[in-house]
Scaffold this active site. Structure first.
Site, PDB file in Angstrom:
ATOM      1  N   GLN A  64     -43.266 -14.369 -32.884  1.00 45.65           N
ATOM      2  CA  GLN A  64     -42.286 -15.330 -33.383  1.00 45.65           C
ATOM      3  C   GLN A  64     -41.300 -14.539 -34.247  1.00 45.65           C
ATOM      4  OE1 GLN A  64     -43.695 -18.144 -36.287  1.00 45.65           O
ATOM      5  NE2 GLN A  64     -42.161 -19.696 -35.756  1.00 45.65           N
ATOM      6  N   GLY A  69     -40.793 -22.596 -38.271  1.00 45.00           N
ATOM      7  CA  GLY A  69     -41.661 -23.755 -38.357  1.00 45.00           C
ATOM      8  C   GLY A  69     -42.824 -23.725 -37.379  1.00 45.00           C
ATOM      9  N   THR A  70     -43.767 -24.648 -37.599  1.00 46.31           N
ATOM     10  CA  THR A  70     -45.000 -24.658 -36.822  1.00 46.31           C
ATOM     11  C   THR A  70     -44.745 -25.022 -35.358  1.00 46.31           C
ATOM     12  OG1 THR A  70     -46.222 -25.294 -38.806  1.00 46.31           O
ATOM     13  CG2 THR A  70     -47.325 -25.602 -36.723  1.00 46.31           C
ATOM     14  N   GLY A 122     -48.453 -32.977 -45.249  1.00 46.78           N
ATOM     15  CA  GLY A 122     -48.071 -34.001 -44.306  1.00 46.78           C
ATOM     16  C   GLY A 122     -49.074 -35.135 -44.444  1.00 46.78           C
ATOM     17  N   ASN A 147     -52.703 -34.077 -43.562  1.00 44.93           N
ATOM     18  CA  ASN A 147     -52.753 -33.304 -42.329  1.00 44.93           C
ATOM     19  C   ASN A 147     -53.254 -31.897 -42.662  1.00 44.93           C
ATOM     20  OD1 ASN A 147     -52.221 -31.876 -39.969  1.00 44.93           O
ATOM     21  ND2 ASN A 147     -50.005 -31.951 -40.201  1.00 44.93           N
ATOM     22  N   HIS A 298     -64.078   3.275 -65.473  1.00 43.29           N
ATOM     23  CA  HIS A 298     -65.048   3.265 -66.565  1.00 43.29           C
ATOM     24  C   HIS A 298     -64.551   2.414 -67.730  1.00 43.29           C
ATOM     25  CE1 HIS A 298     -63.127   7.283 -65.911  1.00 43.29           C
ATOM     26  NE2 HIS A 298     -62.446   6.914 -66.976  1.00 43.29           N
TER      27      HIS A 298
END
Length: 404
Positions: A64, A69-70, A122, A147, A298
């Site tokens: 992508q 966006g999804t 969402g 969502n 240490h």
């Protein structure tokens, strides 16, 4: 997730010592015959990590190029889809039971969960088990069903993605695509879930997910544990790791291959000492993630913190993790102070950062990639290193009062 994602894709950040996305693949393996990983930022690292298959299941990679966006991300996988498929975010912690419920659905399905404040999700409204509306991050949510970003689709979804227009955020939202499907009377089922699920979007959520992951930790000793070291509870010492005399380890703790702990160190849960990490004499590490090749040599204390790769803490470096006023610790994220909702939280340290001896780091402080502190420095505000190599402090409010 900055600065932890400087040069490192978020799905490869560790949860319980294993990359986030690997957990997602683990729970999906029983239900799929192929993986399609949609990659972008630092894609070469993901391909190098997984190769051409995972647990015998083939992997294909699609890029992508622009993060739009999804729905746009899912669209990139279309050439490889010829039947029902799962679409799972690569930065969540989820259980096998949730994925199984999605995979056995017979319609388009969306995983949902009741949450206290759904405004940042969402939000799904339903009629029985059928989804009637999905609203992205509403100011007045119609329900408390969030969502979870986990779906079961058929190839029909691509028709609705093609009809989807950019949202006000400039993205193609899969929730808008689903709303088109609902308007066309395509059944969309809400798969309600109330088990373990974590959206890992902030550094302290790596700690939350690691705590959950290590609840299933079982004592396993394959590395070299010297006779005068003490291990209590569920401690994993991987092959190639070393625990020296005088070290005291209280599980759940995972010590990964090549790590070297002690002598006289105190490590307690829920902690992951990453590959090739050095925890030296007189060091205490509590409820923290130390990523690969880091050294706390240490006389130092690290509590409730996330240290990136190749970090070096000088002797006597101390991390504060508790406010004197007992308020929850706040961290600057994208220029805004954000509540971790954690009473105890230490620091986030970027890859390659180094502290001078006797440095004190206040709760909620971020050290950026390759940042430096001077000997004896008290750091109460975020500290970063610019392109010239000079350190600078952004205009960070002193939110978290001096610590004990």
């Amino acid at each position: 997730m900055g600065p932890l994602t400087d040069g490192l894709p978020k799905p490869l950040l560790p949860v319980g010592g294993t990359p986030i996305v690997e957990h997602v693949l683990d729970v999906a393996v029983p239900h799929v015959d192929e993986f399609v990983l949609v990659v972008g930022y630092e894609a070469d690292q993901l391909e190098a990590h997984f190769g051409s298959n995972y647990q015998g299941t083939p992997i294909k990679y699609v890029t992508q190029d622009a993060q739009l966006g999804t729905a746009h991300a899912i669209q990139q996988a279309q050439p490889h889809i010829d039947g029902p498929f799962l679409a799972l975010n690569g930065d969540v912690y989820l259980t096998p039971a949730l994925v199984e419920r999605l995979a056995t659905a017979t319609t388009t399905a969306i995983a949902v969960m009741p949450v206290e404040d759904p405004r940042s999700y969402g939000v799904v409204d339903t009629d029985g088990a059928q989804v009637t509306t999905i609203v992205e991050k509403p100011s007045d949510p119609p329900t408390n069903l969030a969502n979870l970003g986990l779906y079961r689709f058929t190839p029909d979804i691509f028709e609705y993605i093609d009809r989807t227009e950019r949202s006000e955020r400039g993205e193609y939202e899969i929730t808008d695509s689903l709303q088109y499907a609902i308007s066309d009377e395509t059944p969309v089922t809400a798969v309600e879930y109330d088990g373990d699920w974590l959206d890992i979007g902030r550094p302290w959520e790596l700690l939350d997910a690691t705590e959950t992951r290590l609840e299933d930790c079982e004592r396993t000793i394959h590395g070299d544990v010297e006779p005068n070291a003490t291990l209590h509870g569920d401690v994993v010492v991987e092959e190639g790791a070393r625990v020296r005399d005088g070290a005291y380890i209280e599980g759940p703790v995972r010590i990964q291959a090549g790590a070297d702990v002690g002598p006289n160190a105190y490590v307690r849960g829920s902690t992951v000492i990453g590959p090739n990490v050095r925890v030296g004499n007189g060091v205490e590490v509590k409820n923290s993630i130390l990523m690969a090749d880091t050294a706390v040599g240490h006389l130092s204390y690290v509590g409730d913190s996330v240290l990136g790769r190749n970090v070096n803490f000088g002797a006597g470096t101390k991390v504060a993790n508790l406010r004197h006023d007992d308020q929850t610790v706040r961290v600057q994220v994208k220029g805004e102070m954000t509540d971790t909702h954690r009473r105890k939280f230490g620091v986030v340290v970027g890859h390659g950062a180094k502290t001078g001896i006797n440095t004190s780091l206040n709760a909620g402080v971020t050290l950026g990639t390759n940042a430096r502190t001077t000997p004896g420095e008290v750091v109460t505000r975020d500290k970063h290193r610019d392109d010239t190599g000079a350190n600078h402090e952004p205009d960070t409010p002193l939110e978290n009062k001096p610590q004990r």
